[in-house]
Motif scaffolding. Structure first.
Motif, PDB file in Angstrom:
ATOM      1  N   ALA A 121       0.845  -1.202   0.000  1.00  8.07           N
ATOM      2  CA  ALA A 121       0.000   0.000   0.000  1.00  8.07           C
ATOM      3  C   ALA A 121       0.879   1.251   0.000  1.00  8.07           C
ATOM      4  CB  ALA A 121      -0.934  -0.007   1.208  1.00  8.07           C
ATOM      5  N   ARG A 122       1.953   1.232   0.820  1.00 14.77           N
ATOM      6  CA  ARG A 122       2.849   2.391   0.848  1.00 14.77           C
ATOM      7  C   ARG A 122       3.441   2.630  -0.535  1.00 14.77           C
ATOM      8  NH1 ARG A 122       7.489   3.668  -0.174  1.00 14.77           N
ATOM      9  NH2 ARG A 122       7.989   1.509  -0.533  1.00 14.77           N
ATOM     10  N   GLY A 123       3.867   1.569  -1.190  1.00 15.00           N
ATOM     11  CA  GLY A 123       4.436   1.700  -2.528  1.00 15.00           C
ATOM     12  C   GLY A 123       3.429   2.225  -3.530  1.00 15.00           C
ATOM     13  N   LEU A 124       2.184   1.726  -3.450  1.00 17.76           N
ATOM     14  CA  LEU A 124       1.132   2.179  -4.368  1.00 17.76           C
ATOM     15  C   LEU A 124       0.854   3.667  -4.197  1.00 17.76           C
ATOM     16  CD1 LEU A 124      -1.137   1.585  -6.445  1.00 17.76           C
ATOM     17  CD2 LEU A 124      -2.620   1.090  -4.480  1.00 17.76           C
ATOM     18  N   PHE A 125       0.695   4.107  -2.948  1.00 13.40           N
ATOM     19  CA  PHE A 125       0.431   5.533  -2.705  1.00 13.40           C
ATOM     20  C   PHE A 125       1.625   6.391  -3.129  1.00 13.40           C
ATOM     21  CE2 PHE A 125      -2.570   3.843   0.667  1.00 13.40           C
ATOM     22  CZ  PHE A 125      -3.706   4.102  -0.091  1.00 13.40           C
ATOM     23  N   ASP A 126       2.830   5.872  -2.925  1.00 19.58           N
ATOM     24  CA  ASP A 126       4.043   6.590  -3.328  1.00 19.58           C
ATOM     25  C   ASP A 126       4.113   6.729  -4.852  1.00 19.58           C
ATOM     26  OD1 ASP A 126       6.393   7.972  -2.918  1.00 19.58           O
ATOM     27  OD2 ASP A 126       7.395   6.359  -1.831  1.00 19.58           O
ATOM     28  N   VAL A 127       3.745   5.669  -5.573  1.00 20.34           N
ATOM     29  CA  VAL A 127       3.728   5.729  -7.038  1.00 20.34           C
ATOM     30  C   VAL A 127       2.697   6.750  -7.509  1.00 20.34           C
ATOM     31  CG1 VAL A 127       3.080   4.436  -9.131  1.00 20.34           C
ATOM     32  CG2 VAL A 127       4.660   3.430  -7.482  1.00 20.34           C
ATOM     33  N   ILE A 128       1.498   6.724  -6.903  1.00 20.08           N
ATOM     34  CA  ILE A 128       0.451   7.684  -7.275  1.00 20.08           C
ATOM     35  C   ILE A 128       0.944   9.109  -7.037  1.00 20.08           C
ATOM     36  CG2 ILE A 128      -1.839   8.564  -6.633  1.00 20.08           C
ATOM     37  CD1 ILE A 128      -2.595   5.582  -6.060  1.00 20.08           C
ATOM     38  N   ALA A 151      -2.006  14.030  -5.728  1.00 21.05           N
ATOM     39  CA  ALA A 151      -0.729  14.095  -4.989  1.00 21.05           C
ATOM     40  C   ALA A 151      -0.978  14.475  -3.531  1.00 21.05           C
ATOM     41  CB  ALA A 151       0.206  15.104  -5.653  1.00 21.05           C
ATOM     42  N   VAL A 152      -1.858  15.456  -3.317  1.00 25.87           N
ATOM     43  CA  VAL A 152      -2.157  15.930  -1.961  1.00 25.87           C
ATOM     44  C   VAL A 152      -2.786  14.814  -1.120  1.00 25.87           C
ATOM     45  CG1 VAL A 152      -3.718  17.499  -0.709  1.00 25.87           C
ATOM     46  CG2 VAL A 152      -2.292  18.381  -2.540  1.00 25.87           C
ATOM     47  N   CYS A 153      -3.641  13.976  -1.731  1.00 30.31           N
ATOM     48  CA  CYS A 153      -4.285  12.879  -0.996  1.00 30.31           C
ATOM     49  C   CYS A 153      -3.342  11.695  -0.790  1.00 30.31           C
ATOM     50  CB  CYS A 153      -5.526  12.402  -1.748  1.00 30.31           C
ATOM     51  SG  CYS A 153      -6.842  13.616  -1.770  1.00 30.31           S
ATOM     52  N   ALA A 154      -2.498  11.404  -1.781  1.00 31.24           N
ATOM     53  CA  ALA A 154      -1.630  10.219  -1.705  1.00 31.24           C
ATOM     54  C   ALA A 154      -0.523  10.372  -0.671  1.00 31.24           C
ATOM     55  CB  ALA A 154      -1.029   9.931  -3.081  1.00 31.24           C
ATOM     56  N   THR A 155      -0.028  11.596  -0.462  1.00 26.67           N
ATOM     57  CA  THR A 155       1.112  11.799   0.443  1.00 26.67           C
ATOM     58  C   THR A 155       0.833  11.332   1.872  1.00 26.67           C
ATOM     59  OG1 THR A 155       1.903  13.610  -0.930  1.00 26.67           O
ATOM     60  CG2 THR A 155       2.797  13.473   1.284  1.00 26.67           C
ATOM     61  N   PRO A 156      -0.245  11.801   2.541  1.00 29.96           N
ATOM     62  CA  PRO A 156      -0.461  11.302   3.917  1.00 29.96           C
ATOM     63  C   PRO A 156      -0.776   9.806   3.969  1.00 29.96           C
ATOM     64  CG  PRO A 156      -2.253  12.770   3.247  1.00 29.96           C
ATOM     65  CD  PRO A 156      -1.210  12.834   2.180  1.00 29.96           C
ATOM     66  N   LEU A 157      -1.463   9.282   2.937  1.00 26.02           N
ATOM     67  CA  LEU A 157      -1.761   7.843   2.913  1.00 26.02           C
ATOM     68  C   LEU A 157      -0.473   7.024   2.815  1.00 26.02           C
ATOM     69  CD1 LEU A 157      -4.910   7.865   0.586  1.00 26.02           C
ATOM     70  CD2 LEU A 157      -4.840   7.470   3.064  1.00 26.02           C
ATOM     71  N   LYS A 158       0.499   7.554   2.075  1.00 26.40           N
ATOM     72  CA  LYS A 158       1.817   6.899   1.974  1.00 26.40           C
ATOM     73  C   LYS A 158       2.470   6.818   3.351  1.00 26.40           C
ATOM     74  CE  LYS A 158       5.327   9.499   1.026  1.00 26.40           C
ATOM     75  NZ  LYS A 158       6.279  10.386   0.339  1.00 26.40           N
ATOM     76  N   TRP A 159       2.439   7.932   4.091  1.00 24.32           N
ATOM     77  CA  TRP A 159       3.075   7.967   5.407  1.00 24.32           C
ATOM     78  C   TRP A 159       2.350   7.073   6.413  1.00 24.32           C
ATOM     79  CZ3 TRP A 159       7.816   9.421   6.051  1.00 24.32           C
ATOM     80  CH2 TRP A 159       8.383  10.352   5.166  1.00 24.32           C
ATOM     81  N   ILE A 160       1.020   7.060   6.368  1.00 29.80           N
ATOM     82  CA  ILE A 160       0.249   6.201   7.279  1.00 29.80           C
ATOM     83  C   ILE A 160       0.572   4.729   7.004  1.00 29.80           C
ATOM     84  CG2 ILE A 160      -2.097   5.426   7.864  1.00 29.80           C
ATOM     85  CD1 ILE A 160      -2.950   8.423   7.357  1.00 29.80           C
ATOM     86  N   SER A 161       0.645   4.356   5.717  1.00 23.15           N
ATOM     87  CA  SER A 161       1.000   2.978   5.351  1.00 23.15           C
ATOM     88  C   SER A 161       2.406   2.631   5.820  1.00 23.15           C
ATOM     89  CB  SER A 161       0.919   2.788   3.834  1.00 23.15           C
ATOM     90  OG  SER A 161      -0.366   3.058   3.367  1.00 23.15           O
TER      91      SER A 161
END
Length: 195
Positions: A121-128, A151-161
């Motif tokens: 999930a972290r990788g997916l959000f990072d790619v997005i 980009a604005v939505c994917a960044t915090p989701l990346k960190w949470i993952s």
């Protein structure tokens, strides 16, 4: 999900872990180097680093950041975003490899193997986030609102993952340590002999 988790078994070997660590170190060196990496970006822009290292950004902050970079900074940032795919892949594989090795140590290959979904999930959000930022840099000073919001939505989701991944790794490390201590204590206890 079980099939996906089982597919990653190949990354849980010691030999594969060594190759992944090498891949990760090379990726970090490429993105951090002073000639065309993040250090070069900071030098060009007076200390402005990569935007995706923040936990969260607004659309306005993203636009201000791209303006602050200037054309030369945006060119370097675009190269760094391309290199970021190496970090995304190597960091994800590293986390998965460590997770699988820790689970093997606990002899809990499954059902806890589903935890590999956290680094995925972290990788997916990072790619997005990275693809969206590439589109934003290329279209600048124009705006593509969809990619800005993505980009604005994917960044915090990346960190949470990432935090969920690190929490799982820490839990597995502690469980491994407790298991080894328990095994050592049990092996030192005097055995009762039955007459």
């Amino acid at each position: 999900m079980k099939r996906i988790a089982n597919w990653f078994d190949r990354f849980g070997t010691k030999e594969c872990s060594r190759k992944i660590i090498f891949f990760f170190v090379v990726s970090v060196c490429l993105i951090e180097n002073p000639w065309f990496g993040q250090a070069h970006l900071k030098e060009l822009t007076g200390g402005v680093g990569m935007l995706d290292m923040n936990f969260a950004n607004t659309v306005t902050q993203t636009n201000n950041y791209l303006t602050m970079l200037g054309q030369q900074g945006r060119d370097v940032y675009l190269l760094l975003l391309g290199l970021d795919f190496l970090i995304i892949a190597s960091f994800g594989l590293l986390q998965i490899s460590f997770m699988l090795r820790l689970l093997k140590g606990l002899q809990l290959d499954y059902p806890l193997k589903w935890c590999v979904m956290f680094p995925l999930a972290r990788g997916l959000f990072d790619v997005i986030e990275t693809v969206s930022m590439i589109a934003n840099v290329i279209s600048f000073p124009g705006q593509i609102s969809a990619t800005l919001y993505l980009a604005v939505c994917a960044t915090p989701l990346k960190w949470i993952s990432l935090w969920m991944t690190l929490a799982a790794l820490l839990a597995f490390m502690l469980a491994n340590a407790a298991s080894k201590i328990r095994a050592r204590i049990c092996s030192n206890e005097p055995q009762l002999t039955v007459l």
